[in-house]
Design a protein around this motif. Sequence first.
Motif, PDB file in Angstrom:
ATOM      1  N   GLU A 141       1.620  58.515  20.368  1.00 37.12           N
ATOM      2  CA  GLU A 141       2.322  57.880  19.195  1.00 37.12           C
ATOM      3  C   GLU A 141       3.494  56.690  19.578  1.00 37.12           C
ATOM      4  O   GLU A 141       3.863  56.109  18.872  1.00 37.12           O
ATOM      5  CB  GLU A 141       3.318  59.066  18.373  1.00 37.12           C
ATOM      6  N   ALA A 151       3.111  52.994  18.350  1.00 33.79           N
ATOM      7  CA  ALA A 151       4.333  52.529  18.065  1.00 33.79           C
ATOM      8  C   ALA A 151       4.565  51.311  18.800  1.00 33.79           C
ATOM      9  O   ALA A 151       5.801  50.365  18.593  1.00 33.79           O
ATOM     10  CB  ALA A 151       5.425  53.358  17.864  1.00 33.79           C
ATOM     11  N   GLU A 210      13.885  47.159  12.582  1.00 27.74           N
ATOM     12  CA  GLU A 210      12.347  47.331  12.721  1.00 27.74           C
ATOM     13  C   GLU A 210      12.328  48.312  13.651  1.00 27.74           C
ATOM     14  O   GLU A 210      11.011  49.073  13.744  1.00 27.74           O
ATOM     15  CB  GLU A 210      11.744  45.869  12.783  1.00 27.74           C
ATOM     16  N   GLN A 261      13.060  51.623  13.185  1.00 24.05           N
ATOM     17  CA  GLN A 261      12.189  52.082  11.994  1.00 24.05           C
ATOM     18  C   GLN A 261      10.800  52.548  12.763  1.00 24.05           C
ATOM     19  O   GLN A 261      10.159  53.701  12.525  1.00 24.05           O
ATOM     20  CB  GLN A 261      11.948  51.466  10.979  1.00 24.05           C
ATOM     21  N   ALA A 262      10.277  51.823  13.522  1.00 27.15           N
ATOM     22  CA  ALA A 262       9.084  52.109  14.227  1.00 27.15           C
ATOM     23  C   ALA A 262       9.063  53.486  15.203  1.00 27.15           C
ATOM     24  O   ALA A 262       8.127  54.220  14.995  1.00 27.15           O
ATOM     25  CB  ALA A 262       8.599  51.056  15.212  1.00 27.15           C
ATOM     26  N   GLN A 263      10.273  53.787  15.573  1.00 20.95           N
ATOM     27  CA  GLN A 263      10.558  54.601  16.507  1.00 20.95           C
ATOM     28  C   GLN A 263      10.646  56.160  15.454  1.00 20.95           C
ATOM     29  O   GLN A 263      10.072  57.041  15.770  1.00 20.95           O
ATOM     30  CB  GLN A 263      11.722  54.700  17.486  1.00 20.95           C
ATOM     31  N   ARG A 264      11.275  55.763  14.627  1.00 21.58           N
ATOM     32  CA  ARG A 264      11.868  56.921  13.580  1.00 21.58           C
ATOM     33  C   ARG A 264      10.456  57.216  13.123  1.00 21.58           C
ATOM     34  O   ARG A 264      10.048  58.675  12.830  1.00 21.58           O
ATOM     35  CB  ARG A 264      12.765  56.308  12.430  1.00 21.58           C
ATOM     36  N   ASP A 265       9.462  56.432  12.645  1.00 22.62           N
ATOM     37  CA  ASP A 265       8.222  56.937  11.903  1.00 22.62           C
ATOM     38  C   ASP A 265       7.400  57.503  12.945  1.00 22.62           C
ATOM     39  O   ASP A 265       6.768  58.603  12.668  1.00 22.62           O
ATOM     40  CB  ASP A 265       7.447  55.522  11.617  1.00 22.62           C
ATOM     41  N   TYR A 282       8.484  59.355  15.428  1.00 25.21           N
ATOM     42  CA  TYR A 282       8.793  60.767  15.480  1.00 25.21           C
ATOM     43  C   TYR A 282       8.524  61.520  14.264  1.00 25.21           C
ATOM     44  O   TYR A 282       8.155  62.835  14.442  1.00 25.21           O
ATOM     45  CB  TYR A 282      10.508  60.680  15.493  1.00 25.21           C
ATOM     46  N   GLU A 283       8.531  61.044  13.266  1.00 28.32           N
ATOM     47  CA  GLU A 283       7.941  61.995  12.068  1.00 28.32           C
ATOM     48  C   GLU A 283       6.541  62.167  12.397  1.00 28.32           C
ATOM     49  O   GLU A 283       6.039  63.218  11.932  1.00 28.32           O
ATOM     50  CB  GLU A 283       7.935  61.142  10.753  1.00 28.32           C
ATOM     51  N   ARG A 284       5.617  61.114  12.697  1.00 25.12           N
ATOM     52  CA  ARG A 284       4.404  61.485  13.138  1.00 25.12           C
ATOM     53  C   ARG A 284       4.245  62.591  14.289  1.00 25.12           C
ATOM     54  O   ARG A 284       3.618  63.737  14.025  1.00 25.12           O
ATOM     55  CB  ARG A 284       3.540  60.563  13.566  1.00 25.12           C
TER      56      ARG A 284
END
Lengths: 593, 593
Positions: free
Chosen positions: A62, A66, A174, A177-181, A183-185
């Motif tokens: 992941e 990212a 941005e 947000q890419a890291q946050r997304d 983490y969700e994955r």
Amino acid sequence: MVTRLSHLFLRTLREDPVDAEVASHKLLVRAGYIRRQAPGIFAWLPLGLRVKARIETIIREEMAAAGAQEVHFPALLPREPYEATNRWTEYGPNLFRLQDRRETDYLLAPTHEEPFTLLVKDLYSSYKDLPVTLYQIQDKYRDEARPRAGLLRGREFTMKDAYSFDVTDEGLAESYQAQRDAYERIFTRLGLEYVIVQADAGAMGGSRSEEFLHPTEVGEDTFVRSAGGYAANVEAYQTPASEALPIDGQPEPIVVDTPDSSTILGLIDELNTNQARTDRAWLASDTLKNVVLALTHQDGSRELVVVGMPGDREVDMKRAEVVFAPADVEPASESDFAKHPRLVRGYLGPWTPTGAVLGETSSSGIRYLLDPRVVEGTAWVTGANEHGKHVLSLIAGRDFTADGVADIAEVHEGDPAPDGSGPIEAARGMEIGHVFQLGRKYAEALGLQVLDENGKLVTVTMGSYGIGVTRIMAVLAETNHDDKGLTWPEQVAPFDVHVVATGKDAAVYTIAEELVSQLEGFGHDVLYDDRPKVSPGVKFGDAELLGVPRIVIVGRTAADGIVELWNRRTGEREQVAIADVVSRLSAAEASAN
Amino acid sequence: MVTRLSHLFLRTLREDPVDAEVASHKLLVRAGYIRRQAPGIFAWLPLGLRVKARIETIIREEMAAAGAQEVHFPALLPREPYEATNRWTEYGPNLFRLQDRRETDYLLAPTHEEPFTLLVKDLYSSYKDLPVTLYQIQDKYRDEARPRAGLLRGREFTMKDAYSFDVTDEGLAESYQAQRDAYERIFTRLGLEYVIVQADAGAMGGSRSEEFLHPTEVGEDTFVRSAGGYAANVEAYQTPASEALPIDGQPEPIVVDTPDSSTILGLIDELNTNQARTDRAWLASDTLKNVVLALTHQDGSRELVVVGMPGDREVDMKRAEVVFAPADVEPASESDFAKHPRLVRGYLGPWTPTGAVLGETSSSGIRYLLDPRVVEGTAWVTGANEHGKHVLSLIAGRDFTADGVADIAEVHEGDPAPDGSGPIEAARGMEIGHVFQLGRKYAEALGLQVLDENGKLVTVTMGSYGIGVTRIMAVLAETNHDDKGLTWPEQVAPFDVHVVATGKDAAVYTIAEELVSQLEGFGHDVLYDDRPKVSPGVKFGDAELLGVPRIVIVGRTAADGIVELWNRRTGEREQVAIADVVSRLSAAEASAN
């Protein structure tokens, strides 16, 4: 790959380790995944290493998705960069410090903002080189005062820490947000429930900050959330300011005798006894409690502040630490009171009949701060700055003012979410990830600048993103177990299949060997219990304890072409033709992934 | 996987780092594989991490093939176990020591014999559990006095360290052989030339010990070898004892005046001038030099010993350390001589006209030891224990005896191999692996016993096996480079293929993209230089510096379906149809593996 239990370095234990309190700690030790070396410091046995590696693989995939690039820093680092950002000092006793043979100071890094910043400074010099996000999966050190709960809070632990470098604030948003997304994955793939809560950035500094909390009773963090979707760390909860009320028509303040009423409870009793009203009873929330706190600033100076808040609230020292950071905060001491005789303990207030003693108009030199609920026009019972006396109907904005707001009172269930999404409730969680917008703090301290499009030097803005790898493993064990042992989800289990051959009949072992080879041929990672002298009961017990999700029992019926499939997670058992085992297990795995 | 150079975190450097002396250090830094953090401490950049991971994969595969199981220990360990084996003290200033917040002593482990021993003790209790061989790939710490040569001698470095546990000596021999064989396979797969030399076990104790040395001029170790296959570390070379000669008929000793002859050179001059013989000249090898050494024993006591050896040899202090271990050894000091007036400096010998002062018959209380070449019947010129006097024709075994043998003289090229395989020559090498039979030293110190077949407690016997992962990477870089940059062998290269698109024609990049996708589809790990604004010269220079062995240049001729294959190792360049690239590269890779 096939691993034979007769060969595997493993001893399962019947007894819980004496120092273990939580299930994950007990089971990971009993099932032979980890072994204690020192408080909060563990060795990883073959099974533990396999689960950890699977978690790391998911994280690496992941991170790559990212656009983050893997690097690796040493744990042992020189003092200077951490001195430049003041963290050498700020970390206090949590930092492992040492000297080399030349008496040069080093530390075991608790987190790596400084060396990442310096690395980018070292190699990059232009806006064209950015953005870049770098990460590592690396062993970190924190000398926790109370290491506990096995891998949940260790002194040596593995983290994935990532750092983003951008020229603009929009770029940072941005990258964040890419890291946050990602983490969700990651947490979704791991099957880990999580709540994203607003977080105080604490010692890290910076602007936006969110924590990924796994809701669990063994969690160390309390967070609050509303049905409407608000969620925040208690330290990050912001009390909405109450609405101001008209001052006109409010009664004048009255000083009353309140002997033996130096506590809020005593005061309420006294009021309801001797100042009884017909319309309603006096409540703690009618009183204005004034708390004296002592701040120690970074230059070493000590400052007293008084904070006024509704009498039904206590100070939440963790929230106070955030509000007053980077100063240290503690309750005022006996000697503080001794030095300031005008601070009448138990009867402290902003007002006396002869004028204000605290707040903007006071001459005490002590700042007076107010809870956001104490707004203009609200009426309070509070101390009259004279032993045994209180004042009623003291009106904020009319009879007293303040030098500012201090939102440091305890948060109560039922308090309103600041975004208007309804009342909040409290829950406990374990931090499993954290994303920060650090901003330019580290880049400034360490001089990380690049040339922008106009050839002008600009300071880089950074983000910092952490996932606790070893902690995730503990949380997964916490979430995936029953009273018999671990129940790993497929994606992190140490093996895909656990084949148990039972009994003493050599034919059974021959059949099991064949099945194991077939499973291996189809790419399964197989644990094979081939121990001929161990009883079926012990083998089943071990299988339950180890927690591989798919178990195949090869026993007496094997000669008739029948084995048993046992789903460790659901408990389901099923007779299956040997010829169907491979396809059944491959299908199960495909549906799980 | 495709990695784009436009995205890769990389800055290649034109200049060598100022502190770099050896090629591997210069090139790994210039090509962006590693970056210095502190003396002997490096960060790993994306390219470096990839090469390291490939080396680790080969090691893991061969460890698994040898039946070794992977575990992982912390770097931070408590003092006690290392105290029990005395290594806390023995390591001296090479050990990084620190205290936690409770002032408990910890160390950063330089090697892990102690915790592995304790882990096996912790979990295993029967001969049935053994043998077992465990290993880890882990970051180790040694506070080297002079970290140098980049990764060749660092203070933080990655090692594969394995430990075997057996009940019997035969079992240990088998476990040792399995690791030794695995090491041979690993170095062969890595394409690393190696020599297996007998080694002194040094601080590790134990019986059999061999080093894997890579012969190289930048190596730190000198070893000796014969054309007949003998090879040993200089510390492990054992001087064959000379043959005894008949004593009968030898002339009687004569004391002669030798003023100003306190050195061997001065003595030889004097003899050839004033004691000239017609048959031949006096040589340094005719003289018996007596060297006074001071041993410091582990209990702190100091002992003087005198060692007699042929005068053409100096003491090799490293060999002396091995012989006298665990005592520390140094030349006797002025004050040692002052305390022992019978030790006449420059004129010291085992004999005086009035009787022996050194050796078995002496009453000095000082042990007298002899080089293996000083055997019965050999005649020597040596000191007469009186200033300005020497004695000629002193016959060993007749005129003097010794308390033992001390094989501590320098080894010379041309000395005989102890196995009779011919004269030895010296060579330099870098240690890349080490296998030890530790024996029962650690198990005894830490109480690792198991029940044997008869229910009797027996002490376990151990082996210890190390490979320097980061050092191997440096040695590979040292062996695989030219004046333009690195030339990795396929099996450890950071990428399988490096595709370079050149020029500004968008069509070229479109064709290159397609080729890159195809290569990726066939499982190649591709580095793609997609930078549109970088000149072909810079791109080729970077490709040469980075050292991916297969390069594909997509340039002007791409529109005609032609690209260039460039073999970085041989320098060969070849025009190839685009349609053939994938099959050509896959074939090349298959033949390389």
